[in-house]
Design an enzyme around this catalytic site. Structure first.
Site, PDB file in Angstrom:
ATOM      1  N   ARG A 130      24.666  32.982  -6.718  1.00  0.00           N
ATOM      2  CA  ARG A 130      23.610  33.838  -7.282  1.00  0.00           C
ATOM      3  C   ARG A 130      23.710  35.276  -6.796  1.00  0.00           C
ATOM      4  NH1 ARG A 130      19.255  34.329  -4.579  1.00  0.00           N
ATOM      5  NH2 ARG A 130      18.904  32.191  -3.919  1.00  0.00           N
ATOM      6  N   ASP A 153      15.175  51.607 -23.994  1.00  0.00           N
ATOM      7  CA  ASP A 153      15.908  50.497 -24.611  1.00  0.00           C
ATOM      8  C   ASP A 153      16.904  51.127 -25.581  1.00  0.00           C
ATOM      9  OD1 ASP A 153      16.821  48.424 -26.288  1.00  0.00           O
ATOM     10  OD2 ASP A 153      14.962  47.286 -26.064  1.00  0.00           O
ATOM     11  N   LYS A 158      23.441  41.927 -28.493  1.00  0.00           N
ATOM     12  CA  LYS A 158      23.764  42.568 -29.763  1.00  0.00           C
ATOM     13  C   LYS A 158      25.210  43.070 -29.751  1.00  0.00           C
ATOM     14  CE  LYS A 158      19.522  41.529 -30.664  1.00  0.00           C
ATOM     15  NZ  LYS A 158      18.395  42.350 -30.278  1.00  0.00           N
ATOM     16  N   TYR A 198      10.690  47.311 -29.612  1.00  0.00           N
ATOM     17  CA  TYR A 198      11.017  45.928 -29.999  1.00  0.00           C
ATOM     18  C   TYR A 198       9.777  45.061 -29.771  1.00  0.00           C
ATOM     19  CZ  TYR A 198      13.468  41.405 -29.444  1.00  0.00           C
ATOM     20  OH  TYR A 198      13.889  40.096 -29.536  1.00  0.00           O
TER      21      TYR A 198
END
Ligand SMILES: *Cc1c(COP(=O)(O)O)cnc(C)c1O
Length: 401
Positions: free
Chosen positions: A70, A195, A220, A123
Site C-alpha cells: 500500500r 478537474d 477517461k 461533474y
C-alpha cells in the site's frame, strides 16, 4: 533519445536530463526505467503486499525503496513519476476513481469551519461530495456561476479556503477564466483546484496557470480504452505534503493492473487525443449546419461564447461536446438516440468508442439557470472514421422528424 547525450540519462526514471521535451515526447518517455527491469521497456505489474527486509536493521532503518504494498510499488511509482512530469507539479497520487480523487483532494485541504467555492457546472457526482460529505464535517459549499471570472472575489468569505474549477463545464461546456479566478484566489491566500479531465495535461496544464491542485479522471483519456476506473491528483510543492499525507493516512491505493493499464494508455494518449480532436470538430461542424440543431456546445468552434478563453489558454480540444436540438418531444429524441448504431448509450467517455447521452442540467444546478431552448445531447467522438459517424447521425436525425 535523439539530441540527448549521456548513457546514464537513458537509465533514469523519466529517461532524460536534457532540455525540456515536448509534451508528446514526455508522454512516451516519462516514468520508464528499463535498466531496472532487465531492459523491458514497460514497468512490469508488480503485485504484492509484503516486502521483505534483509535484516532488522534494514527494516528499522527503512533502507529499502519499498516497505509495504500500500505504501508504494514499482508499478504505481512508474505511473506517478510519469504523471508528475506531465502535470508539472511536485507529485501525483493515484486513486481508485476520478470521483475519489475529487473527494480526497477536498478532504485533504479543507478543515471543519472552512468554506468552499464550487463551480455550478462541476461533474454532477462531485456535488454530493460537498452537499453530503463535506457538509457533515462542518465545511460549507457555495456553488458559483462558471462565468464569474474575476468577480469571484465578491464571493469570498472570511473562512473561504478553496475554489474548485472545472473547465469546460460538465455537459454544458462553459469556459472558465482560470487565470482571473486564480489571481483573485491568490490575492486572498485561497487554494485553487481544478478537474481537468476534459483537456488532460496534453491540452491544458493547470499548474502552468497557477492552479494549486490538478485532478483528472484517469478513467477517461488516460486509460483511453474504457476498461478501468482511476483518478489522479497532482499538487504543487506547497500542497503536496497535505495531499500525500491524506492519501497515506486514509489508506488509499490502486491495483497494479489498473496502474499498468493507465501507463499503457498514457503512451498513446497524444495521438489518440489528436484524432479525437480532429474527428469531434468534423462531427461538431456537420451538426452545426443541420436544421434540427439549435446550437453546438464546443469551445473550439468560433461561435461558442467561451471560444476566446479556450483559444487563449488551451492547446487543443478533446472528443467531448454537446448539442442543443430544436424543440422536439422526448419520444422523438429517444427515437434518434435509440436508432444510432455506432454511438453507444453510455456514461463515461474518453475511450476509443463513440457515445451519446441525453441530459438536462436544470435538474441539479443551483447557482445558474439552464435554459437551453431544446433537448440536450452530449456526444463523445471516438476513434471510428468520422464519415461513418456522420452517416450514422444522419440516419438517426431522420428519426427525429
Ligand atoms: C468521469 C468523470 C469523473 C469521475 O471519474 P470516475 O472514474 O467515473 O469516478 C470526474 N470528473 C469528470 C469531469 C468526469 O468526466
Amino acid at each position: 533519445m535523439a539530441g540527448h547525450s549521456g548513457n546514464d540519462n537513458k537509465n533514469k526514471s523519466g529517461g532524460h536530463n536534457g532540455p525540456p521535451l515536448a509534451t508528446a515526447t514526455e508522454i512516451v518517455v516519462a516514468g520508464r526505467d528499463p535498466a531496472r527491469f532487465d531492459g523491458f521497456v514497460n514497468v512490469p505489474v508488480v503485485r504484492g503486499s509484503t516486502v521483505l527486509s534483509p535484516t532488522v536493521a534494514d527494516m528499522e532503518g527503512h533502507t529499502g525503496r519499498y516497505s509495504y504494498g500500500r505504501r508504494g510499488s514499482p508499478t504505481l511509482e512508474g505511473l506517478e513519476t510519469a504523471l508528475t512530469k506531465l502535470e508539472g507539479g511536485a507529485g501525483v497520487v493515484l486513486t481508485p476513481s476520478g470521483l475519489s480523487a475529487v473527494g480526497l483532494a477536498l478532504l485533504a485541504l479543507l478543515d471543519a469551519g472552512d468554506h468552499l467555492l464550487m463551480v455550478d457546472t462541476v461533474y454532477q457526482p462531485s456535488r454530493r461530495i460537498c452537499t453530503a460529505q463535506l457538509r457533515r464535517l462542518g465545511i460549507a459549499t457555495t456553488f458559483y456561476d462558471p462565468l464569474v471570472g474575476a468577480d469571484i472575489a465578491g464571493l469570498f468569505r472570511e473562512n473561504t479556503r478553496a475554489v474548485f474549477m472545472e473547465s469546460p463545464g460538465s455537459q454544458s461546456f462553459e469556459m472558465q477564466d482560470v487565470p482571473a479566478i486564480v489571481a483573485a484566489a491568490r490575492a486572498r491566500g485561497v487554494t485553487t483546484l481544478m478537474d481537468n479531465t476534459w483537456a488532460t495535461p496534453y491540452f491544458f496544464r493547470p499548474h502552468d496557470f497557477g492552479v494549486d491542485v490538478s485532478i483528472q479522471a484517469g478513467t477517461k483519456y488516460l486509460g483511453g480504452h474504457s476498461d478501468l476506473n482511476l483518478g489522479t491528483i497532482s499538487a504543487n510543492a506547497a500542497l503536496w505534503p497535505r495531499i500525500k499525507g491524506a492519501y497515506s493516512d486514509l489508506g488509499i491505493t490502486v491495483a497494479p493492473e489498473d496502474a499498468f493499464l493507465a501507463a499503457r494508455g498514457l503512451r498513446t494518449m497524444a495521438v489518440r487525443l489528436e484524432r479525437h480532436q480532429e474527428s469531434a470538430l468534423k462531427v461538431a461542424r456537420w451538426l452545426a449546419a443541420r436544421p434540427e440543431v439549435l446550437s453546438v456546445l464546443h469551445p473550439a468552434l468560433p461561435e461558442h461564447p467561451g471560444h476566446a478563453i479556450w483559444q487563449r489558454d488551451f492547446k487543443g480540444s478533446s472528443g467531448l461536446f454537446s448539442i442543443i436540438l430544436k424543440p422536439a418531444p422526448k419520444s422523438a429524441v429517444d427515437a434518434f438516440l435509440d436508432s444510432l448504431g455506432l454511438f453507444g448509450l453510455g456514461y463515461s467517455w474518453g475511450g476509443f468508442e463513440s457515445l451519446a447521452i441525453p441530459f438536462d442540467c436544470s435538474t441539479y444546478r443551483t447557482a445558474t439557470q439552464w435554459a437551453a431552448g431544446g433537448p440536450a445531447v452530449r456526444f463523445h467522438i471516438g476513434l471510428e472514421d468520422p464519415a461513418d459517424l456522420i452517416a450514422d447521425l444522419e440516419r438517426g436525425l431522420a428519426k427525429l422528424a
